[in-house]
Enzyme design. Structure first.
Site, PDB file in Angstrom:
ATOM      1  N   HIS A 157      47.265  44.097  41.695  1.00  0.00           N
ATOM      2  CA  HIS A 157      46.165  45.057  41.588  1.00  0.00           C
ATOM      3  C   HIS A 157      45.575  45.392  42.969  1.00  0.00           C
ATOM      4  O   HIS A 157      44.924  46.419  43.114  1.00  0.00           O
ATOM      5  CB  HIS A 157      45.035  44.490  40.722  1.00  0.00           C
ATOM      6  CG  HIS A 157      45.127  44.838  39.265  1.00  0.00           C
ATOM      7  ND1 HIS A 157      45.411  46.105  38.816  1.00  0.00           N
ATOM      8  CD2 HIS A 157      44.910  44.087  38.149  1.00  0.00           C
ATOM      9  CE1 HIS A 157      45.375  46.111  37.476  1.00  0.00           C
ATOM     10  NE2 HIS A 157      45.084  44.901  37.056  1.00  0.00           N
ATOM     11  N   GLU A 174      47.199  40.015  38.951  1.00  0.00           N
ATOM     12  CA  GLU A 174      45.925  40.240  39.660  1.00  0.00           C
ATOM     13  C   GLU A 174      46.176  40.527  41.134  1.00  0.00           C
ATOM     14  O   GLU A 174      45.529  41.375  41.723  1.00  0.00           O
ATOM     15  CB  GLU A 174      44.986  39.044  39.497  1.00  0.00           C
ATOM     16  CG  GLU A 174      44.686  38.637  38.053  1.00  0.00           C
ATOM     17  CD  GLU A 174      44.313  39.764  37.119  1.00  0.00           C
ATOM     18  OE1 GLU A 174      43.720  40.764  37.583  1.00  0.00           O
ATOM     19  OE2 GLU A 174      44.630  39.669  35.913  1.00  0.00           O
ATOM     20  N   GLU A 193      33.950  44.458  35.702  1.00  0.00           N
ATOM     21  CA  GLU A 193      34.723  45.456  34.973  1.00  0.00           C
ATOM     22  C   GLU A 193      34.437  45.306  33.488  1.00  0.00           C
ATOM     23  O   GLU A 193      34.383  44.173  33.012  1.00  0.00           O
ATOM     24  CB  GLU A 193      36.234  45.285  35.209  1.00  0.00           C
ATOM     25  CG  GLU A 193      37.024  46.451  34.629  1.00  0.00           C
ATOM     26  CD  GLU A 193      38.543  46.327  34.810  1.00  0.00           C
ATOM     27  OE1 GLU A 193      39.032  45.300  35.316  1.00  0.00           O
ATOM     28  OE2 GLU A 193      39.218  47.279  34.416  1.00  0.00           O
ATOM     29  N   ALA A 253      41.967  37.325  33.460  1.00  0.00           N
ATOM     30  CA  ALA A 253      41.588  37.208  34.863  1.00  0.00           C
ATOM     31  C   ALA A 253      41.138  38.565  35.377  1.00  0.00           C
ATOM     32  O   ALA A 253      41.310  39.575  34.703  1.00  0.00           O
ATOM     33  CB  ALA A 253      42.776  36.719  35.693  1.00  0.00           C
ATOM     34  N   GLU A 260      40.719  41.156  38.965  1.00  0.00           N
ATOM     35  CA  GLU A 260      41.268  41.438  40.293  1.00  0.00           C
ATOM     36  C   GLU A 260      40.246  41.779  41.360  1.00  0.00           C
ATOM     37  O   GLU A 260      40.578  42.491  42.323  1.00  0.00           O
ATOM     38  CB  GLU A 260      42.260  42.607  40.173  1.00  0.00           C
ATOM     39  CG  GLU A 260      41.625  43.984  39.866  1.00  0.00           C
ATOM     40  CD  GLU A 260      41.610  44.384  38.391  1.00  0.00           C
ATOM     41  OE1 GLU A 260      41.664  43.484  37.526  1.00  0.00           O
ATOM     42  OE2 GLU A 260      41.535  45.587  38.100  1.00  0.00           O
ATOM     43  N   ASN A 261      38.998  41.309  41.282  1.00  0.00           N
ATOM     44  CA  ASN A 261      37.978  41.627  42.291  1.00  0.00           C
ATOM     45  C   ASN A 261      38.558  41.522  43.697  1.00  0.00           C
ATOM     46  O   ASN A 261      39.284  40.588  44.018  1.00  0.00           O
ATOM     47  CB  ASN A 261      36.816  40.634  42.191  1.00  0.00           C
ATOM     48  CG  ASN A 261      36.394  40.392  40.768  1.00  0.00           C
ATOM     49  OD1 ASN A 261      36.033  41.320  40.065  1.00  0.00           O
ATOM     50  ND2 ASN A 261      36.495  39.144  40.324  1.00  0.00           N
TER      51      ASN A 261
HETATM   52  N1  PHE Z   1      41.274  44.096  34.891  1.00  0.00           N
HETATM   53  C1  PHE Z   1      41.671  42.821  34.351  1.00  0.00           C
HETATM   54  C2  PHE Z   1      43.186  42.775  34.442  1.00  0.00           C
HETATM   55  O1  PHE Z   1      43.892  43.388  33.707  1.00  0.00           O
HETATM   56  C3  PHE Z   1      41.275  42.569  32.951  1.00  0.00           C
HETATM   57  C4  PHE Z   1      39.805  42.507  32.699  1.00  0.00           C
HETATM   58  C5  PHE Z   1      39.145  43.589  32.148  1.00  0.00           C
HETATM   59  C6  PHE Z   1      39.099  41.359  32.980  1.00  0.00           C
HETATM   60  C7  PHE Z   1      37.799  43.538  31.885  1.00  0.00           C
HETATM   61  C8  PHE Z   1      37.754  41.291  32.690  1.00  0.00           C
HETATM   62  C9  PHE Z   1      37.111  42.380  32.144  1.00  0.00           C
HETATM   63  O2  PHE Z   1      43.738  42.240  35.294  1.00  0.00           O
HETATM   64 ZN    ZN Z   2      45.184  44.318  35.048  1.00  0.00          ZN
END
Ligand code: PHE
Ligand code: ZN
Length: 880
Positions: A305, A302, A125, A266, A268-269
């Site tokens: 998500h 996470e 991301e 962190a 959320e993969n």
């Molecule tokens: N999507 C992650 C979160 O908010 C944040 C994130 C964004 C981590 C971009 C890495 C790179 O939980």
């Molecule tokens: Zn997030």
């Protein structure tokens, strides 16, 4: 990159993808000098499209081979540019096979596939996947992934990806492989891979339907004793999401991996969350209570998500708040349920008002759903996250618990497996309630912080009390044109002379009512009010606005004592403190003698002596508004006056209340971390209050506090107490005590990365670090690495954002030092470089001398060759 080549992306230009992916197979071969990535992509033209050309994103890739079905492509068959590849003619359905070679070992941007210590990991991301292979790297292209990882078995015994492992085995040359399959369609930003020699802590969660889910936390072997709290937090989160949102986990395995080099908190993969070590690892020896609370919140965030982000994802990156705002709201409610609702709200509002309001008033101001961007990484902001969560909270306030839940159920049901927009979320909320939220949409599309002015009038003859509300929203440097009125829920009550809430005629006799301000000006009248009440406005901070009402000091004291809304009791105290501080700041600027009103001291005395309130609340009541908040509230911020006035108040309180504070300290000194309750909220609150007392005691010149801090430092059984004592000593002005504690702490902990970060930030955030030489010494230590974001944040970040007097020293030397490091970091890690820009973007807040110095540094940065898109966007928007 020349200026003209950085293009702006607009929401209004969105077009649905022309090709969809039916499935993806990836094979990674990991080596010590690089990695090959083989991808097999099954494309199909979307039925409503007729494009002949296929565009694939790809950056910094070495293309080794590419074919369509069985046909090798030669260089004439495609065109490469700096951001990807165009294949001008493709059939309606085809298989694209592609091999790239990448160098994770050299990847310091920490986007795509990289190495952190000895392990391989990914961060995709928002747009990292295009650094792994050629791909339609956009969140509205969702598909199922199968991933095979091959690597040396000794060096990388653990090979992880999303979903479930379906096959594994040995290969020649001491290598092995594992194949993973993720049955849930996902965009590539949720892809993850990890390879390393890792310790695994296991747990089990039984879901509401009776399925058993394997929980696994993977960490470096040396951190094996730091996994318990994250695992517990995970179980609590899973249970809470079932109970409060009816959301069950969907895979058979849920994994968390801790990595030391990570740009954010962190990620959320799907099924394989990757965490910054500092947001997951903890034991009582190494982690403070604050760190524990952060870990609980981020693990929950996470995990949540999985539904708000993964099962239902964003159509495009303008919709980022769809997943982030909603998920922050969800994690805040979780933390409120696990700990204290009022305390959590106070903390969140404090943060929002200090940091997000400042962002909204600066050159990077943008709506929760931006209309355009140059670099999406720059939009992981407080506005998208924190203000976005406030928008969801307002919907919750307008709908009430039950309807909000019905709306959330409808949203998840209707959009499961889809990539959608913030409107889709609001529409679901609207449909279940029958309410019209078209005006509410302005919150998503208009930036800036609305202001609400309130006035009152009382008619004793008619027993009528009226409140008049007027809203406006300033036009900022980043805004174009007029703004439309917002739909603002204002929760309020009226308090009678005896301190009790009055029944409200307008709300069927209830004591709290949500008034919805939709016009520019509106008046509400309450009937049957026997004497003039005190209004309690914007209870629980029901909308992210700046509300003002001309309270007398007496009314504020009255609200502090009687308001049935816990948040507003605290708020009344803050307003009083602000008044006192703002007067002192004026006195300081006029070179007058500073005097702290006796009455203010008495208010604090009664708080210190209060035995009825929760200790955590007492702690919040004793907290003075932060320097950064005072800066944000100033027209032209005088950092020295702010710092000295605030320190003056602390010193006066410390001297006047010494006996009471010492008693408070000792009354709360006996928390034993080793008892089973050592990490519950009550124990944490007790430690917080004790350390608050210590910190206030240390504000006066008496030596007693230093003795107390030394004693606490040497006998502490946990990091909360040890860290608090260290911080007091570092700030005490007693150089030898500070020095001794710092070196003892360093000797004991320098091999522990998480503790070392605290050792760094305690020093760089301290106003006792007055000259830049001190900062440079920290940077010069071998423990400091520019390539590690946590170190950069804990040294340079903490200095610029917390040590405000030193950062804003009138010489401008600190601005120059910051610029120097931004320039260095720009070539290494543009995301981190761009985040460090923030303090310089606030130049308009300061006097003309400082403005000139800050602008000079912005220009210097702007002049750097090959400036990244990330930094370029922020500099260009900041320059006048
Ligand atoms: N999507 C992650 C979160 O908010 C944040 C994130 C964004 C981590 C971009 C890495 C790179 O939980
Ligand atoms: Zn997030």
């Amino acid at each position: 990159m020349s200026e003209s080549s950085v293009k702006t992306i607009y929401l209004k230009d969105y077009q649905a993808p022309a090709f969809e992916l039916e499935q993806v197979k990836l094979t990674f071969r990991l080596f010590e000098d690089g990695a090959t990535v083989l991808s097999v992509l099954n494309f199909k033209r979307c039925s409503d499209k007729n494009e002949q050309a296929l565009y694939l994103h790809g950056e910094d890739l070495e293309l080794r081979a590419i074919k369509i079905n069985d046909q090798e492509l030669s260089e004439e068959d495609y065109q490469l540019d700096s951001e990807g590849m165009t294949i001008p003619y493709v059939p309606a359905e085809f298989v694209l096979t592609c091999e790239t070679w990448i160098k994770p070992q050299d990847n310091k941007r920490l986007e795509g596939l990289y190495k952190s210590s000895s392990m391989f990991c990914t961060q995709c991301e928002a747009e990292g996947f295009r650094r792994i292979t050629f791909y339609p790297d956009r969140p509205d292209v969702m598909t199922v992934f199968q991933t095979c990882i091959e690597a040396d078995k000794n060096l990388y015994p653990v090979l992880l990806s999303n979903g479930n492992p379906i096959e594994s085995g040995d290969l020649s040359d001491g290598r092995h492989f594992v194949t993973w399959e993720d049955p849930f369609p996902k965009p590539c930003y949720l892809f993850a891979l990890v390879a390393g020699d890792l310790y695994c802590q296991e747990g089990i969660f039984e879901t509401c339907s009776g399925r058993k889910v394997d929980l696994r936390i993977f960490v470096d072997h040396k951190n094996a004793n730091k996994c318990d709290y994250a695992l517990d937090s995970l179980k609590r989160s899973m249970k809470w999401d079932e109970e409060v949102y009816g959301r069950e986990y969907d895979l058979d395995i849920f994994m968390i991996v801790a990595v030391d080099d990570f740009n954010m908190g962190a990620m959320e993969n799907k099924g394989l969350n990757i965490f910054n070590s500092s947001c997951v690892l903890a034991n009582t020896q190494t982690a403070t209570d604050m760190a524990y609370q952060r870990i609980e919140a981020i693990v929950a965030h996470e995990y949540f998500h999985n539904w708000s982000g993964n099962r239902v994802t964003c159509r495009d990156w303008f919709q980022l708040s769809l997943k982030e705002g909603f998920t922050v709201f969800r994690d805040a409610e979780f933390s409120a349920d696990m700990n204290s609702r009022v305390v959590k709200r106070i903390e969140d509002v404090n943060f929002l008002r200090t940091a997000q309001f400042a962002e909204d008033a600066g050159p990077m101001s943008h709506p929760v759903r931006p209309a355009s961007y140059m670099e999406i990484s720059n939009f992981y902001t407080l506005t998208v996250y924190e203000k976005g969560a406030e928008l969801v909270r307002m919907l919750h306030t307008l709908l009430g618990e039950a309807q909000f839940r019905a709306g959330s159920d409808l949203y998840f049901d209707r959009h499961d497996g889809q990539a959608v927009t913030t409107e889709d979320f609001v529409i679901a909320m609207s449909e279940v309630s029958g309410r019209d939220f078209s005006q509410f949409q302005n919150w998503y599309d208009q930036g800036g912080t609305p202001e609400v002015k309130v006035s009152s009038s009382y008619d004793a003859d008619k027993k009528q009390y009226s409140l008049t509300f007027t809203q406006s929203c300033p036009i900022g440097v980043a805004d174009s044109g007029e703004k439309q009125a917002f739909h603002i829920p204002i929760t309020l009550g009226l308090i009678g002379g005896n301190g009790e809430d009055l029944p409200l005629s307008i709300a069927d006799g209830q004591s709290s009512w949500v008034f919805e301000l939709v016009d520019e000006t509106e008046t509400v009248t309450f009937e049957g009010v026997d004497s003039e009440p005190t209004p309690s406005l914007l209870r629980n901070f029901s909308a992210p606005v700046k509300l003002s009402y001309d309270y007398s000091d007496e009314q504020l004291l009255f609200l502090m004592a009687h308001d049935s809304d816990g948040f507003n009791r605290w708020e009344a105290g803050q307003t009083l403190s602000l008044r006192v501080l703002q007067t002192l700041i004026q006195q300081y600027q006029n070179k007058e003698t500073l005097v702290l009103p006796e009455r203010f001291i008495e208010v604090f005395r009664s708080i210190v002596l209060n035995k009825e309130l929760d200790k955590a609340i007492v702690c919040k009541l004793l907290m003075l508004p932060a320097e950064s908040y005072l800066i944000e509230l100033s027209e032209e911020a005088d950092v020295d006056a702010i710092h000295h006035s605030r320190e003056f108040v602390r010193a006066e309180l410390s001297t006047a209340l010494r006996g009471e504070l010492e008693a408070l300290y000792y009354a709360n000194a006996n928390v034993n971390i080793n008892t089973s309750t050592g990490l519950d909220f009550v124990a944490m609150s007790q430690r917080a209050l004790k350390n608050m007392a210590l910190s206030l005691l240390s504000a006066s010149p008496n030596k007693q506090a230093v003795i107390l801090a030394k004693q606490q430092f040497s006998t502490a059984t946990n990091m909360t107490d040890s860290h608090a004592a260290l911080s007091v000593l570092v700030n005490s002005g007693d150089d030898s005590a500070a020095h001794a504690a710092l070196s003892e702490f360093y000797d004991k902990w320098h091999e522990d990365a998480q503790v070392l970060e605290q050792w760094f930030s305690v020093q760089s955030a301290s106003a006792s670090l007055t000259d830049l030489e001190g900062l440079k010494k920290l940077i010069a230590l071998p423990d400091f690495e520019l390539s590690n974001p946590n170190k950069v944040r804990s040294v340079i970040g903490a200095f610029c954002q917390q040590n405000l007097v030193s950062f804003h020293h009138e010489s401008g030397d600190a601005y120059a030092l910051l610029a120097e490091y931004i320039i260095k970091l720009d070539d290494l890690n543009p995301q981190i470089a761009s985040r460090l820009m923030m303090p310089l973007t606030r130049w308009r807040k300061f006097n003309t001398n400082r403005q000139a110095l800050m602008l000079a540094q912005l220009k210097r940065i702007h002049g750097k060759d090959n400036l990244s898109k990330d930094v370029r966007e922020v500099v260009e928007k900041s320059l006048p």
